[in-house]
Motif scaffolding. Structure first.
Motif, mmCIF file in Angstrom:
data_model
loop_
_atom_site.group_PDB
_atom_site.id
_atom_site.type_symbol
_atom_site.label_atom_id
_atom_site.label_comp_id
_atom_site.label_asym_id
_atom_site.label_seq_id
_atom_site.Cartn_x
_atom_site.Cartn_y
_atom_site.Cartn_z
ATOM 1 N N ALA A 81 8.476 -3.806 -2.246
ATOM 2 C CA ALA A 81 7.700 -3.473 -1.046
ATOM 3 C C ALA A 81 8.131 -4.343 0.127
ATOM 4 C CB ALA A 81 6.209 -3.647 -1.328
ATOM 5 N N ILE A 82 8.370 -5.627 -0.123
ATOM 6 C CA ILE A 82 8.838 -6.521 0.938
ATOM 7 C C ILE A 82 10.219 -6.094 1.433
ATOM 8 C CG2 ILE A 82 9.565 -8.888 1.454
ATOM 9 C CD1 ILE A 82 7.395 -9.845 -0.491
ATOM 10 N N THR A 132 2.895 1.532 -14.056
ATOM 11 C CA THR A 132 2.114 0.717 -13.117
ATOM 12 C C THR A 132 2.895 0.326 -11.864
ATOM 13 O OG1 THR A 132 2.779 -1.313 -14.280
ATOM 14 C CG2 THR A 132 0.704 -0.272 -14.954
ATOM 15 N N PHE A 133 4.198 0.544 -11.874
ATOM 16 C CA PHE A 133 5.054 0.097 -10.778
ATOM 17 C C PHE A 133 4.736 0.818 -9.471
ATOM 18 C CE2 PHE A 133 9.150 0.324 -8.454
ATOM 19 C CZ PHE A 133 9.380 -1.034 -8.314
ATOM 20 N N PHE A 134 4.476 2.103 -9.545
ATOM 21 C CA PHE A 134 4.302 2.923 -8.345
ATOM 22 C C PHE A 134 3.087 2.513 -7.518
ATOM 23 C CE2 PHE A 134 2.686 6.717 -6.182
ATOM 24 C CZ PHE A 134 3.787 7.065 -5.410
ATOM 25 N N PRO A 135 1.873 2.414 -8.078
ATOM 26 C CA PRO A 135 0.718 2.071 -7.217
ATOM 27 C C PRO A 135 0.812 0.695 -6.586
ATOM 28 C CG PRO A 135 0.090 2.079 -9.542
ATOM 29 C CD PRO A 135 1.440 2.682 -9.457
ATOM 30 N N ILE A 136 1.394 -0.265 -7.288
ATOM 31 C CA ILE A 136 1.528 -1.602 -6.709
ATOM 32 C C ILE A 136 2.506 -1.587 -5.547
ATOM 33 C CG2 ILE A 136 2.316 -3.959 -7.155
ATOM 34 C CD1 ILE A 136 1.265 -3.676 -10.000
ATOM 35 N N THR A 137 3.653 -0.957 -5.744
ATOM 36 C CA THR A 137 4.676 -0.916 -4.697
ATOM 37 C C THR A 137 4.189 -0.159 -3.462
ATOM 38 O OG1 THR A 137 6.382 -0.913 -6.427
ATOM 39 C CG2 THR A 137 7.064 -0.302 -4.199
ATOM 40 N N VAL A 138 3.664 1.028 -3.665
ATOM 41 C CA VAL A 138 3.274 1.879 -2.538
ATOM 42 C C VAL A 138 2.095 1.279 -1.777
ATOM 43 C CG1 VAL A 138 2.330 4.133 -1.931
ATOM 44 C CG2 VAL A 138 4.202 3.977 -3.565
ATOM 45 N N THR A 140 1.173 -1.895 -1.602
ATOM 46 C CA THR A 140 1.608 -3.092 -0.879
ATOM 47 C C THR A 140 2.421 -2.733 0.347
ATOM 48 O OG1 THR A 140 1.693 -4.287 -3.001
ATOM 49 C CG2 THR A 140 2.792 -5.308 -1.121
ATOM 50 N N PHE A 141 3.307 -1.768 0.200
ATOM 51 C CA PHE A 141 4.116 -1.331 1.341
ATOM 52 C C PHE A 141 3.236 -0.723 2.433
ATOM 53 C CE2 PHE A 141 6.765 2.029 3.353
ATOM 54 C CZ PHE A 141 7.637 1.186 4.021
ATOM 55 N N ASP A 142 2.251 0.070 2.055
ATOM 56 C CA ASP A 142 1.324 0.635 3.042
ATOM 57 C C ASP A 142 0.521 -0.461 3.734
ATOM 58 O OD1 ASP A 142 2.176 3.182 2.540
ATOM 59 O OD2 ASP A 142 0.534 3.692 1.180
ATOM 60 N N GLY A 143 0.251 -1.554 3.018
ATOM 61 C CA GLY A 143 -0.429 -2.678 3.636
ATOM 62 C C GLY A 143 0.410 -3.319 4.727
ATOM 63 N N PHE A 144 1.710 -3.433 4.483
ATOM 64 C CA PHE A 144 2.609 -3.946 5.520
ATOM 65 C C PHE A 144 2.634 -3.013 6.739
ATOM 66 C CE2 PHE A 144 4.977 -6.157 1.921
ATOM 67 C CZ PHE A 144 4.471 -7.403 2.249
ATOM 68 N N ARG A 145 2.620 -1.717 6.471
ATOM 69 C CA ARG A 145 2.689 -0.744 7.565
ATOM 70 C C ARG A 145 1.375 -0.631 8.340
ATOM 71 N NH1 ARG A 145 5.542 4.782 5.713
ATOM 72 N NH2 ARG A 145 3.742 4.863 4.322
ATOM 73 N N ALA A 174 -1.489 -7.137 4.107
ATOM 74 C CA ALA A 174 -1.102 -6.365 2.924
ATOM 75 C C ALA A 174 -1.892 -6.750 1.679
ATOM 76 C CB ALA A 174 0.396 -6.554 2.654
ATOM 77 N N LEU A 175 -2.502 -7.935 1.661
ATOM 78 C CA LEU A 175 -3.201 -8.385 0.453
ATOM 79 C C LEU A 175 -4.308 -7.439 -0.005
ATOM 80 C CD1 LEU A 175 -3.406 -12.278 0.784
ATOM 81 C CD2 LEU A 175 -2.346 -10.957 -1.052
#
Length: 253
Positions: A81-82, A132-138, A140-145, A174-175
């Motif tokens: 995500a970063i 579990t990879f998808f919800p964490i990545t997406v 977190t990335f949406d939090g940055f956006r 993003a947290l």
């Protein structure tokens, strides 16, 4: 007033659960097919009867898979995500692949991982990571956006450099989204571990449930499922508590 409203909501949920369990008990007693549709009381008795082997043998095996899989998934998801946030070309290349990966049924890939890794812990860990990879990545990335251009301009006006922007603006923003993704990932990690154990394992709650199925022991099939549900609920509640008391500023705003 808020306290009594919250208590009323919890009592309503508890009342509904009790009603559903009573209906289940009545229907199961009427059908009288414990090998296919055991009653809640029969499952409870089975839990007490086999609690030692579940608690000391199979529960630790499943918790190990869930813990390792969730930890690796969190690290990989946050790092990706970063990277997508910092490099737009990587976002355009990887984001469609992330979405596409969710269209592949994990249960179809699990036997392949068993062939690659055997009955070792890593075949179950890989299944857990993929689910579990998808919800964490997406998330977190949406939090940055979620950071607005006005917020970024305010920090730049105050003399912030790129590191200050990332650590003091983007990361705090993003947290909350990361924790929301983690709340989704924890129950999914339990499902991933159970799927992996169901298809190939020497220990674990999923493995024990499958073994009981071959013996036509309906209560034995449901007993490990109760533990799996408790793992998911406990993890979800822990993240909820962290979110509630660690992000009071979010509720206030």
């Amino acid at each position: 007033m808020y306290f009594f409203h919250a208590v009323k909501q919890r009592l309503s949920a508890l009342f509904l659960i009790i009603i559903l369990i009573l209906i289940w008990e009545i229907v199961a007693d009427h059908l009288n097919m414990p090998y296919m549709f055991p009653s809640p009381s029969l499952i409870l008795f089975k839990l007490f009867d086999i609690h030692e082997i579940l608690f000391y043998v199979h529960l630790p095996a499943t918790l190990t898979v869930v813990g390792i899989g969730l930890a690796l998934s969190t690290i990989l998801g946050v790092v990706l995500a970063i990277c997508m946030h910092l490099f737009k070309i990587l976002e355009r290349a990887v984001y469609p692949l992330l979405v596409t990966s969710q269209t592949i049924p994990i249960i179809a890939l699990a036997p392949i991982f068993v062939l690659w890794f055997g009955y070792s812990i890593w075949s179950k860990v890989v299944v857990t990571i993929l689910i579990t990879f998808f919800p964490i990545t997406v998330n977190t990335f949406d939090g940055f956006r979620s950071v607005s251009s006005e917020q970024k301009e305010w920090f730049l006006t105050a003399g912030a450099n790129k590191w200050n922007l990332f650590t003091k603006l983007y990361v705090p923003s993003a947290l909350p989204s990361f924790l929301s993704g983690l709340k989704i990932a924890i129950p999914l990690s339990v499902i991933g571990a159970a799927i992996g154990e169901w298809l190939g394992a020497n220990a674990g709650l999923g493995y024990f449930s499958r073994r009981m199925m071959t013996q036509f022991d309906g209560a034995g099939v449901f007993a490990p499922i109760v533990w799996l549900s408790l793992i998911g609920i406990t993890g979800f509640l822990l993240v909820t508590i962290i979110e509630k008391y660690g992000f009071k500023w979010r509720r206030t705003r």
